[in-house]
Design an enzyme around this catalytic site. Structure first.
Site, PDB file in Angstrom:
ATOM      1  N   GLY A   1      31.769  24.858  39.283  1.00 46.34           N
ATOM      2  CA  GLY A   1      30.569  24.476  38.443  1.00 46.34           C
ATOM      3  C   GLY A   1      30.649  23.091  38.257  1.00 46.34           C
ATOM      4  O   GLY A   1      29.354  22.728  38.288  1.00 46.34           O
TER       5      GLY A   1
ATOM      6  N   THR B   1      31.580  26.681  27.220  1.00 42.76           N
ATOM      7  CA  THR B   1      32.760  26.507  27.565  1.00 42.76           C
ATOM      8  C   THR B   1      33.675  27.078  26.357  1.00 42.76           C
ATOM      9  O   THR B   1      34.624  27.961  26.654  1.00 42.76           O
ATOM     10  CB  THR B   1      33.114  25.182  28.173  1.00 42.76           C
ATOM     11  OG1 THR B   1      32.336  24.998  29.288  1.00 42.76           O
ATOM     12  CG2 THR B   1      34.608  25.481  28.897  1.00 42.76           C
TER      13      THR B   1
ATOM     14  N   ASP C   1      29.335  30.189  38.358  1.00 39.94           N
ATOM     15  CA  ASP C   1      30.655  30.318  38.879  1.00 39.94           C
ATOM     16  C   ASP C   1      31.317  31.935  39.319  1.00 39.94           C
ATOM     17  O   ASP C   1      31.504  32.604  38.310  1.00 39.94           O
ATOM     18  CB  ASP C   1      31.620  29.870  37.870  1.00 39.94           C
ATOM     19  CG  ASP C   1      31.897  28.431  38.214  1.00 39.94           C
ATOM     20  OD1 ASP C   1      31.488  27.650  39.125  1.00 39.94           O
ATOM     21  OD2 ASP C   1      32.630  27.590  37.130  1.00 39.94           O
ATOM     22  N   PRO C   2      31.097  32.214  40.382  1.00 39.08           N
ATOM     23  CA  PRO C   2      31.633  33.449  40.958  1.00 39.08           C
ATOM     24  C   PRO C   2      33.139  33.442  40.504  1.00 39.08           C
ATOM     25  O   PRO C   2      33.680  34.615  40.148  1.00 39.08           O
ATOM     26  CB  PRO C   2      31.433  33.424  42.386  1.00 39.08           C
ATOM     27  CG  PRO C   2      30.381  32.693  42.546  1.00 39.08           C
ATOM     28  CD  PRO C   2      30.204  31.713  41.756  1.00 39.08           C
ATOM     29  N   HIS C   3      33.855  32.388  40.298  1.00 38.58           N
ATOM     30  CA  HIS C   3      35.197  32.403  40.021  1.00 38.58           C
ATOM     31  C   HIS C   3      35.646  32.538  38.505  1.00 38.58           C
ATOM     32  O   HIS C   3      36.593  32.590  37.786  1.00 38.58           O
ATOM     33  CB  HIS C   3      35.909  31.303  40.835  1.00 38.58           C
ATOM     34  CG  HIS C   3      35.826  29.975  40.087  1.00 38.58           C
ATOM     35  ND1 HIS C   3      35.907  28.571  41.141  1.00 38.58           N
ATOM     36  CD2 HIS C   3      35.294  29.161  38.938  1.00 38.58           C
ATOM     37  CE1 HIS C   3      35.603  27.813  40.345  1.00 38.58           C
ATOM     38  NE2 HIS C   3      35.153  27.827  39.386  1.00 38.58           N
TER      39      HIS C   3
ATOM     40  N   SER D   1      33.398  19.767  54.877  1.00 37.90           N
ATOM     41  CA  SER D   1      34.033  20.880  55.268  1.00 37.90           C
ATOM     42  C   SER D   1      34.573  21.965  54.058  1.00 37.90           C
ATOM     43  O   SER D   1      34.737  21.305  53.078  1.00 37.90           O
ATOM     44  CB  SER D   1      35.293  20.393  56.080  1.00 37.90           C
ATOM     45  OG  SER D   1      35.038  19.874  57.106  1.00 37.90           O
TER      46      SER D   1
ATOM     47  N   TYR E   1      11.609  18.836  58.202  1.00 38.89           N
ATOM     48  CA  TYR E   1      11.044  20.349  58.623  1.00 38.89           C
ATOM     49  C   TYR E   1      12.027  21.290  58.565  1.00 38.89           C
ATOM     50  O   TYR E   1      11.494  22.332  58.752  1.00 38.89           O
ATOM     51  CB  TYR E   1      10.569  20.020  59.910  1.00 38.89           C
ATOM     52  CG  TYR E   1      11.504  19.592  61.250  1.00 38.89           C
ATOM     53  CD1 TYR E   1      12.389  20.346  61.596  1.00 38.89           C
ATOM     54  CD2 TYR E   1      11.318  18.473  61.544  1.00 38.89           C
ATOM     55  CE1 TYR E   1      13.282  20.225  62.560  1.00 38.89           C
ATOM     56  CE2 TYR E   1      12.363  17.942  62.503  1.00 38.89           C
ATOM     57  CZ  TYR E   1      13.167  18.723  62.941  1.00 38.89           C
ATOM     58  OH  TYR E   1      13.831  18.389  63.912  1.00 38.89           O
TER      59      TYR E   1
HETATM   60  C1  PLP Z   1      33.731  26.032  33.569  1.00 45.63           C
HETATM   61  C2  PLP Z   1      32.543  25.414  33.375  1.00 45.63           C
HETATM   62  C3  PLP Z   1      32.176  24.055  34.330  1.00 45.63           C
HETATM   63  C4  PLP Z   1      32.840  23.592  35.309  1.00 45.63           C
HETATM   64  O1  PLP Z   1      33.095  24.509  36.301  1.00 45.63           O
HETATM   65  P1  PLP Z   1      34.327  24.259  37.264  1.00 45.63           P
HETATM   66  O2  PLP Z   1      34.211  25.649  38.070  1.00 45.63           O
HETATM   67  O3  PLP Z   1      35.459  24.315  36.444  1.00 45.63           O
HETATM   68  O4  PLP Z   1      34.142  23.123  38.109  1.00 45.63           O
HETATM   69  C5  PLP Z   1      30.745  23.597  33.869  1.00 45.63           C
HETATM   70  N1  PLP Z   1      30.162  24.030  32.683  1.00 45.63           N
HETATM   71  C6  PLP Z   1      30.533  25.073  32.279  1.00 45.63           C
HETATM   72  C7  PLP Z   1      29.532  25.485  30.747  1.00 45.63           C
HETATM   73  C8  PLP Z   1      31.605  25.782  32.578  1.00 45.63           C
HETATM   74  O5  PLP Z   1      31.951  26.651  31.729  1.00 45.63           O
END
Ligand code: PLP
Length: 642
Positions: A158, A303, A395-397, A451, A426
């Site tokens: 993210g 968060t 974030d898929p993770h 990369s 283009y």
């Molecule tokens: C986790 C988070 C991020 C940062 O994402 P990362 O995957 O840790 O780099 C940014 N914004 C919010 C609201 C988040 O919860």
């Protein structure tokens, strides 16, 4: 008519390895398959080529020795990992936004990693670049963007996705200024003051770039934007970010040369969402005093609290600013945490369901049972409006249940990519709606990173193919956490006190979650000192986390945070008052320490099982409180002895 009720096709318990490795047979079989296939693939490449390492070589002492050392290092690593890793997979872990990850993604990653594709360029990843483009489309579709007009790709997380949002916003904002500098573009913005140039809407600027491309001067003008000439102090105006902001926004201002002093923090309301009235007030004030607004951030899943901003109100505000003042700005949604929750609202045709229809379906299929009030109207409207913003981080993770490192960014209008791209302009123009051509893109020239692992693209792609981004897929997985979080909240809200000797402690949630983050605190009954409360909860965190030095043997693991006035203004004072402290305590301490549980686990979505879990958790909490009482008594004895 074909029966569209596909939910019975997906069994959530079959998606994960499981807390006891219940699905180990299948998992191992598919891992073995991945390894075997890869080894065959190597051997079958020019079968006429002779092996280059012979059995004689393999019996040399130094050869054997090298393998022994390899094994030794791997055994050492495994032992380290087993000793101190965090057991995300277990329902005993309710902390950060981590849970068990999808088997299909784990295996897809390992399988692909062996081929080592690099998604920087199509030639280094003919397979996985195309998977990444497909993943981008999946996510754009989930957000309600037009699949052929939008653009999405994978990032390391993210943080980098947020950087990219600021990057496009910055370059876009300076296009009108650049046009005024260019002799063959000047006529398009004739008569505009600098202030007017800096207040143009993202859509209007992108339409102008079409004209620049027609005139063949797009690249020349592009080199006069911020990417070529930099940013003058404060020139681009202010960047408005909710106070609940992730610190990646501070980094973004720093890295992209906008400067942190140009962030304007937006206060949050009692739900820890951006306060709409104050957001409006601040925006109007800035515009009236002549300060341009570079962009505005809305957070979908803060968060620390999991709060969902009123994205619809931000869209409305922009429309109002355009009408009243002719002033517009860029809108980015930081949905790193909550982005995938939008799948909860989509039917199998990717249609954002009507509220009543949605609730009816939740009940009919027991996705959200009666008694769980989800979603709140405001949350529903917030998710709905995401389709109208300029770009989105996801974030898929996190709630995509894919292992690290997998973030993503989506842009509503793919023409914007030309402003950060190192291609001739283009590329996307010519491709138009031609999906096949689009997929041959050299990602490294159009994104922030260079990369990068093609294995990540494969992992996210595999997840999306198995678990569709709608109510019948991710909706089913995510709903389990949402329901469990609601139950957990209800237990915390009504829990009887915990008794340790002659002392009593209670527990209470900070507020009802917008989806699945539950914040809560313990308090000794009779205590009226906020510092003591904070110390108690800090200790609770320390013995319920890796900080205890006992990760693997711990009974319960969580995370924590401080809600302090320098970040949240006086919003936390509401909870502090509810918790029974005098207003003067908040005035004095200015911070409240809380425990924080993202309830992502899918294992507790069964009323009976949850009751048992809660009853065990009560015992664990009592034992932990007893441990803290004992620690305090020892400290007091030592103090007395000294
Ligand atoms: C986790 C988070 C991020 C940062 O994402 P990362 O995957 O840790 O780099 C940014 N914004 C919010 C609201 C988040 O919860």
């Amino acid at each position: 008519m074909e029966n569209k009720n596909l939910t019975s096709n997906l069994n959530v318990d079959a998606l994960f390895l499981g807390p006891k490795s219940e699905n180990r047979v299948f998992f191992q079989e598919m891992m073995d398959y991945a390894l075997r296939e890869h080894m065959h693939w190597r051997a079958d490449f020019h079968p006429e080529d002779a092996p280059l390492v012979t059995p004689v070589d393999q019996h040399m002492p130094d050869f054997r020795n090298t393998l022994y050392r390899t094994e030794g290092i791997l055994r050492q690593l495994s032992s380290k990992l087993k000793t101190t890793s965090v057991p995300w997979f277990s329902p005993r872990y309710l902390g950060h936004m981590n849970a068990d990850t999808l088997m299909v993604s784990n295996i897809a990653y390992v399988m692909t990693m062996l081929y080592n594709p690099n998604n920087c360029a199509h030639e280094a990843s003919p397979t996985t670049t195309e998977l990444e483009v497909e993943v981008g489309r999946d996510l754009c579709t989930m957000f309600g963007y037009h699949p052929n007009k939008s653009w999405g790709h994978i990032t390391s997380g993210g943080t980098v996705a947020n950087y990219e949002g600021v990057w496009v916003a910055r370059n876009l904002k300076t296009v009108p200024l650049a046009m005024a500098q260019h002799p063959k573009a000047r006529d398009l913005v004739a008569g505009f003051s600098e202030r007017e140039l800096l207040n143009m809407s993202p859509a209007a600027i992108l339409d102008l770039t079409d004209e620049l491309k027609k005139r063949g001067i797009f690249e020349e003008v592009r080199s006069l934007t911020a990417r070529g000439v930099g940013v003058k102090k404060g020139q681009l105006g202010k960047f408005l970010v909710p106070m609940s902001k992730h610190y990646s926004w501070m980094k973004a201002m720093d890295v992209l040369g906008i400067g942190q002093e140009n962030i304007v923090p937006l206060p949050v309301d009692e739900h820890y969402r951006t306060d709409v009235a104050k957001m409006r007030e601040i925006t109007f004030r800035l515009i009236e005093e002549g300060t341009p607004i570079l962009g505005m951030v809305s957070v979908v899943g803060s968060t620390e609290e999991g709060s969902i901003d009123h994205v619809d109100e931000v869209i409305r505000l922009r429309e109002e600013c355009e009408e009243r003042y002719g002033a517009s700005f860029y809108i980015h949604v930081d949905a790193a945490y909550g982005g995938y929750v939008r799948a909860m609202f989509l039917d199998e045709e990717n249609r954002f369901m009507e509220y009543d229809e949605l609730v009816k379906r939740y009940r009919a299929e027991d996705i959200i049972p009666a008694g769980v009030a989800w979603p709140k109207r405001e949350v529903y409207e917030g998710f709905k409006a995401m389709a109208e913003v300029d770009s989105i981080t996801v974030d898929p993770h996190k709630v995509g249940y894919v292992q690290y490192a997998a973030g993503a960014v989506c842009m509503k209008d793919k023409r914007i990519v030309d402003l950060i791209s190192y291609h001739a302009a283009y590329v996307f123009e010519e491709c138009g709606d031609d999906a096949a051509e689009d997929k041959k893109v050299v990602l490294g020239a159009s994104i922030m990173e260079g990369s990068k692992a093609g294995a990540t693209a494969a992992a996210v792609w595999a997840a999306h193919r198995l678990v569709p981004l709608n109510i019948a897929g991710y909706g089913m997985v995510i709903a389990r956490g949402i329901v469990t979080a609601d139950w957990f909240h209800a237990k915390l809200a009504s829990a009887e006190p915990f008794v340790v000797g002659h002392r009593k402690f209670d527990v209470r949630p900070v507020m009802h979650p917008d989806f699945h983050m539950v914040d809560f605190t313990f308090k000794e009954i009779g205590n009226d000192c906020l510092e003591d409360h904070n110390r108690l909860n800090k200790r609770m965190y320390e013995i319920c986390s890796y900080a205890s030095g006992r990760t693997y043997t711990n009974d319960f693991l969580t995370s924590s945070t401080s809600l302090a006035s320098h970040e949240y203004g006086d919003t936390p004072a509401i909870f502090v008052r509810e918790r029974g402290f005098a207003a003067s305590e908040w005035e004095r301490v200015q911070s409240v320490y809380i425990l924080r549980s993202a309830v992502m686990t899918h294992f507790l979505r069964d009323a009976q099982r949850f009751e048992e879990y809660w009853s065990e958790l009560r015992d664990i909490f009592t034992a932990k409180l007893a441990q803290i009482v004992e620690m305090e008594e020892k400290e007091n004895e030592q103090l007395a002895a000294a």
